[in-house]
Design a protein around this motif. Structure first.
Motif: not given
Length: 437
Positions: A50, A113-114, A117, A137, A142, A174-175, A178-179, A321, A374
């Motif tokens: 990442s 952040t990426a 996830i 993503w 983001y 956000n994460c 998305s997760g 998170h 996502t």
């Protein structure tokens, strides 16, 4: 240097950027210790790759779309003026600091952040699909959210006037959302709710948590963009919330399970740090202590939701998170003080419910956008190349199947990978007792 340059602020931002960049290797260790021995290296690699992917995407197009001049005046996206960092040199300034280090600081946020996830889909994602996902993503999820919240002209910042000092929406909600989308898309791990899936190396988890905590001072205090009193306040608030988050989680564990665990200590600290991220520049020390405590307590219960609702958030990205990010962002509307914000105040400071409503709106919009886009990205990747690893590779372990490596010499240890993961009776697969069936 041009007029307006401040050497002290620049030195602090250089230091903060290095601290935030260190958080992703720290996250890799934190996550790596939480998985089973057969997927340790794959978990580490998902974080490390990442760093490379997001950096390239950010420098080519991400920065200009996030922080370039607003496109169309809607506050939704930046323009292409700085594509490939065009026109930005050593003498370019953002505020009192070189634009290059400002861009690098924001890059470090995008990277972690990426990487965060990946914890939601540990043990079961194709590595190649993950690489493609991170690139897509970053640009589609983001970057727009960063523009909404952090960029001058972003609609959440300048029109909604919601407060987010260091990324409760941009990073944590956000994460987390998305997760959750990816966890639902890929489905649960083989043996979820049936087999023991205990963390294989708790000292590694604590080491990773310690590096995350250390780096978080750059994350939060660095967001003041200067060596000043606001940075000092964010620094102290960060420490306060991390400590009460840990104590809150341990208190719940002791009362509920009879034991205060090392995994609980690490997770509680992270929950407190997550919650104070959006609010460290808006609340006083008392508010920080309460926010951390609330996050530690709530998240200690939230990590069991995956067993109740049947989604497999492997390493509790949602439970920690997303939940703590919501707590910290929303409670700004309760604990914000005009002394810290320069104007806006929360309920306890006589500000009424207006700010609280703004905070809730920001959380709902970012969460819905991140989840929806996502899921769409993941679905497209799944159709084109497949996102989930084969059952055979998942069962054997992704380290050998994908990377042709093993973190440990099992022959020397005297037991195989599966034996190592389940050799002792476990009271819980991850953290809490799983329901029958």
């Amino acid at each position: 240097m041009p007029t307006g340059f401040d050497a002290g602020d620049t030195a602090w931002l250089l230091t903060s950027t290095a601290l935030v960049l260190m958080m992703t290797p720290g996250l890799a260790l934190f996550y790596g210790g939480m998985v089973r021995t057969k997927s340790v290296l794959n978990m580490l690699m998902m974080s490390f790759v990442s760093i490379a992917v997001v950096t390239v995407v950010w420098l080519l197009a991400g920065y200009t779309l996030a922080f370039g001049p607003d496109l169309g005046g809607w506050g939704l996206l930046g323009g292409l003026r700085y594509i490939g960092m065009h026109g930005i040199g050593p003498r370019s300034l953002t505020g009192h600091v070189p634009t290059l280090i400002f861009a690098a600081f924001q890059l470090a946020f995008a990277v972690i952040t990426a990487a965060l996830i990946s914890g939601a889909i540990a043990d079961r994602a194709k590595f190649g699909a993950w690489v493609v996902f991170v690139a897509a993503w970053t640009l589609l999820v983001y970057v727009p959210v960063a523009h909404w919240v952090f960029a001058p002209g972003g609609w959440i910042l300048t029109r909604l006037h919601a407060l987010d000092f260091a990324g409760g929406t941009v990073v944590e909600v956000n994460c987390g959302a998305s997760g959750l989308a990816l966890a639902l898309l890929l489905g649960p791990r083989l043996g979820f709710r049936k087999e023991a899936m205990r963390p294989h190396n708790l000292p590694l988890v604590l080491l990773g948590a310690g590096l995350l905590w250390f780096g978080w001072f750059g994350f939060n205090a660095g967001s003041a963009m200067g060596a000043n009193g606001l940075a000092a306040a964010a620094f102290v608030n960060t420490q306060a919330a991390g400590c009460t988050g840990m104590l809150g989680w341990l208190a719940v564990e002791k009362r509920r399970d009879g034991h205060a665990t090392t995994l609980g200590a690490a997770s509680g600290a992270v929950a407190g740090l997550v919650a104070i991220t959006p609010s460290c520049g808006s609340v006083g020390v008392f508010g920080a202590l309460v926010i951390g405590l609330v996050a530690g307590v709530l998240c200690s219960y939230a990590v069991s939701w995956k067993y109740r609702f049947g989604y497999d958030d492997s390493l509790d990205v949602v439970g920690v998170h997303l939940v703590a990010g919501v707590v910290g962002t929303v409670l700004i509307g309760v604990f914000a003080t005009a002394v810290m914000t320069g104007g806006a105040a929360g309920l306890l400071s006589g500000g009424g419910g207006g700010q609280l409503l703004k905070q809730i709106t920001a959380v709902l919009v970012v969460g819905a956008y991140a989840f929806t886009v996502t899921y769409g990205i993941g679905k497209l990747i799944d159709r084109i190349m497949g996102f989930r690893a084969s059952a055979q590779d998942e069962q054997a372990g992704l380290d050998l199947a994908v990377h042709a490596e093993s973190a440990y010499d099992h022959g020397v240890l005297g037991h195989g990978t599966t034996q190592n993961a389940t050799r002792r009776p476990a009271t819980h697969p991850d953290r809490t007792p799983a329901p029958e069936g």
